[in-house]
Scaffold this motif. Structure first.
Motif, PDB file in Angstrom:
ATOM      1  N   CYS A   6       0.845  -1.196   0.000  1.00 10.91           N
ATOM      2  CA  CYS A   6       0.000   0.000   0.000  1.00 10.91           C
ATOM      3  C   CYS A   6       0.880   1.246   0.000  1.00 10.91           C
ATOM      4  O   CYS A   6       1.805   1.357   0.807  1.00 10.91           O
ATOM      5  CB  CYS A   6      -0.901  -0.010   1.233  1.00 10.91           C
ATOM      6  SG  CYS A   6      -1.924   1.466   1.394  1.00 10.91           S
ATOM      7  N   LYS A   7       0.585   2.172  -0.900  1.00 11.93           N
ATOM      8  CA  LYS A   7       1.322   3.432  -0.975  1.00 11.93           C
ATOM      9  C   LYS A   7       0.395   4.629  -0.806  1.00 11.93           C
ATOM     10  O   LYS A   7       0.796   5.766  -1.017  1.00 11.93           O
ATOM     11  CB  LYS A   7       2.070   3.503  -2.303  1.00 11.93           C
ATOM     12  CG  LYS A   7       3.134   2.404  -2.420  1.00 11.93           C
ATOM     13  CD  LYS A   7       3.869   2.462  -3.737  1.00 11.93           C
ATOM     14  CE  LYS A   7       4.814   1.297  -3.865  1.00 11.93           C
ATOM     15  NZ  LYS A   7       6.138   1.551  -3.412  1.00 11.93           N
ATOM     16  N   ASP A   8      -0.848   4.371  -0.420  1.00  7.89           N
ATOM     17  CA  ASP A   8      -1.864   5.407  -0.229  1.00  7.89           C
ATOM     18  C   ASP A   8      -1.599   6.146   1.090  1.00  7.89           C
ATOM     19  O   ASP A   8      -1.842   5.608   2.175  1.00  7.89           O
ATOM     20  CB  ASP A   8      -3.247   4.756  -0.218  1.00  7.89           C
ATOM     21  CG  ASP A   8      -4.383   5.744  -0.016  1.00  7.89           C
ATOM     22  OD1 ASP A   8      -4.152   6.898   0.400  1.00  7.89           O
ATOM     23  OD2 ASP A   8      -5.539   5.344  -0.275  1.00  7.89           O
ATOM     24  N   PHE A  11      -4.468   6.451   3.669  1.00  5.38           N
ATOM     25  CA  PHE A  11      -4.687   5.203   4.400  1.00  5.38           C
ATOM     26  C   PHE A  11      -3.575   4.978   5.424  1.00  5.38           C
ATOM     27  O   PHE A  11      -3.834   4.622   6.577  1.00  5.38           O
ATOM     28  CB  PHE A  11      -4.769   4.020   3.431  1.00  5.38           C
ATOM     29  CG  PHE A  11      -5.028   2.719   4.123  1.00  5.38           C
ATOM     30  CD1 PHE A  11      -6.304   2.360   4.513  1.00  5.38           C
ATOM     31  CD2 PHE A  11      -3.982   1.848   4.408  1.00  5.38           C
ATOM     32  CE1 PHE A  11      -6.544   1.158   5.175  1.00  5.38           C
ATOM     33  CE2 PHE A  11      -4.211   0.642   5.059  1.00  5.38           C
ATOM     34  CZ  PHE A  11      -5.493   0.301   5.444  1.00  5.38           C
ATOM     35  N   SER A  87       6.588   1.464   1.390  1.00  7.45           N
ATOM     36  CA  SER A  87       5.392   2.244   1.085  1.00  7.45           C
ATOM     37  C   SER A  87       5.705   3.667   0.644  1.00  7.45           C
ATOM     38  O   SER A  87       4.817   4.370   0.171  1.00  7.45           O
ATOM     39  CB  SER A  87       4.469   2.297   2.306  1.00  7.45           C
ATOM     40  OG  SER A  87       3.911   1.029   2.554  1.00  7.45           O
TER      41      SER A  87
END
Length: 136
Positions: A6-8, A11, A87
């Protein structure tokens, strides 16, 4: 199962929820994903695989460990470190502690305490930051 990283940032900035025994499959995926990235990664938190739970996995001097609901209860010996993250791109400077005592739960959700030093302590601090929604 190996999960995508996940690189958001929105979030990743969320504080993670407490893990429960129902989250054991997430821990298994986290560990498998970490091992798949062993050439460039020594630790991961569950939010790095898109799950907002307080679970971390890391390489503890050659032994992979998973901690549920980790919390630093004692720390000493501050220093400045430079860290990277799967990330995030690049590296960043941050304050870390040479010695930490951590309260956590094991795979049977028994409460444990352990003191870590050196690189293992640094990795744990980075992953607990992830659980807290702190991006260095």
């Amino acid at each position: 199962m190996i999960r995508d990283i996940c690189k958001d940032l929105l979030f990743l900035r969320r504080k993670s929820e407490l893990a429960t025994p129902d989250d054991l499959p997430i821990a298994a995926d986290l560990l498998e994903t970490l091992m798949a990235h062993a050439d460039g990664c020594v630790g991961m938190a569950a939010n790095m695989i898109g799950v907002s739970k307080r679970i971390i996995a890391f390489d503890d001097e050659g032994t992979y460990r998973v901690l549920f609901n980790p919390e630093i209860v004692k720390k000493s010996g501050s220093y400045e470190a430079e860290e990277g993250c799967l990330s995030l791109s690049g590296t960043r400077k941050t304050k870390r502690w040479k010695n930490i005592k951590v309260k956590y739960q094991d795979e049977q959700f028994r409460e444990r305490f352990k003191t870590w030093t050196g690189l293992s302590a640094q990795i744990i601090q980075h992953e607990i930051d992830h659980c807290e929604g702190i991006i260095i």
